[in-house]
Write a protein that holds these residues in place. Sequence first.
Motif, mmCIF file in Angstrom:
data_model
loop_
_atom_site.group_PDB
_atom_site.id
_atom_site.type_symbol
_atom_site.label_atom_id
_atom_site.label_comp_id
_atom_site.label_asym_id
_atom_site.label_seq_id
_atom_site.Cartn_x
_atom_site.Cartn_y
_atom_site.Cartn_z
ATOM 1 N N TRP A 30 0.871 -1.179 0.000
ATOM 2 C CA TRP A 30 0.000 0.000 0.000
ATOM 3 C C TRP A 30 0.905 1.225 0.000
ATOM 4 C CZ3 TRP A 30 -2.018 3.106 4.509
ATOM 5 C CH2 TRP A 30 -3.059 3.967 4.110
ATOM 6 N N PHE A 54 -2.382 -5.845 1.170
ATOM 7 C CA PHE A 54 -2.988 -4.956 0.189
ATOM 8 C C PHE A 54 -4.175 -4.213 0.796
ATOM 9 C CE2 PHE A 54 -1.024 -8.495 -2.012
ATOM 10 C CZ PHE A 54 -0.316 -7.883 -3.032
ATOM 11 N N ALA A 57 -6.657 -2.987 -3.336
ATOM 12 C CA ALA A 57 -5.896 -3.104 -4.582
ATOM 13 C C ALA A 57 -6.734 -3.825 -5.637
ATOM 14 C CB ALA A 57 -4.596 -3.865 -4.336
ATOM 15 N N GLU A 61 -3.226 -6.044 -9.798
ATOM 16 C CA GLU A 61 -2.082 -5.657 -8.972
ATOM 17 C C GLU A 61 -1.693 -6.784 -8.026
ATOM 18 O OE1 GLU A 61 -0.782 -2.465 -5.485
ATOM 19 O OE2 GLU A 61 -2.644 -2.137 -6.613
#
Length: 214
Positions: A30, A54, A57, A61
Motif C-alpha cells: 500500500w 494490500f 488493490a 495488482e
Amino acid sequence: MKLKICGMKYPENILEIGALLPDYMGFIFWEKSARYFDGAMPDLPKSIKKVGVFVNASLDEILDKIQKYDLQAVQLHGQESVEFCKNLKKNIPNLTDIIKVFSILDTFDFAELKPFEKVCDFFLFDTKGKLPGGNGTAFDWKVLENYPSTKPFFLSGGIGIEEIKKLVEMMQSDVSTKKLPIHAIDVNSKFEIEPGLKNIQLCRDVAMQRLQNK
C-alpha cells in the motif's frame, strides 16, 4: 501459535529477521504506508511464508505481486467484498492463502464474518484506527470471547512483548479464550526501530518465547 512479523522493508533487515525463522513475514504493498515495500526480495528460508498486504488493490495488482515476489499468502486490509475475495480465490495459485482483515475497537458484529467463511482461509483481527493497520494499539481481546467460528485467525494490533505474555497467560488459564482458534500472532510497530526497520533483539525475544510455549 505461529508468528508473523509484518511491515518488512529493508533487504538486510529482512535477511536478519528471516534468520529467526518466523512462520510468516509480511510485506506491505500500500503506497501510503511508511512501510511500503517496493524493493528486491532477498532469498528467504523456504519455511517462511511471504504475505503480501494490500488495501483495496485491484485484482491485477495482487496477481502481479504474487508472481513477482512468490507470495504464499495475500492479506486484504481494505473494504474488499465477498465477491472480490471469491474472484481472487479463483485466480491465485492453490497454495496461496487469503487472509481477510477485520478491524475492532470496543465492539464487533461477528455476523460480518459469515459471508467470508467460504472465500477466505484465515481471518485477521486488528485494531480500528486512523490507518488500515500499524496503529500501534491493542483492542480489548475480551470481544473475541464471542467469536462464533472455527476458522483460524491471526491476532494483530499493537502487540508487544508484554501483550504476548498476557496472551499466553490467558490461553493457559481456564477462560474461554483458551478455546479460540488463534492461528498466529502478528507483530509490527512495537518491534521496530523506525517504520519498516525491525529491532533484531526484540524479534529474537518473541521468536524464542514462541518456541518455549510450543
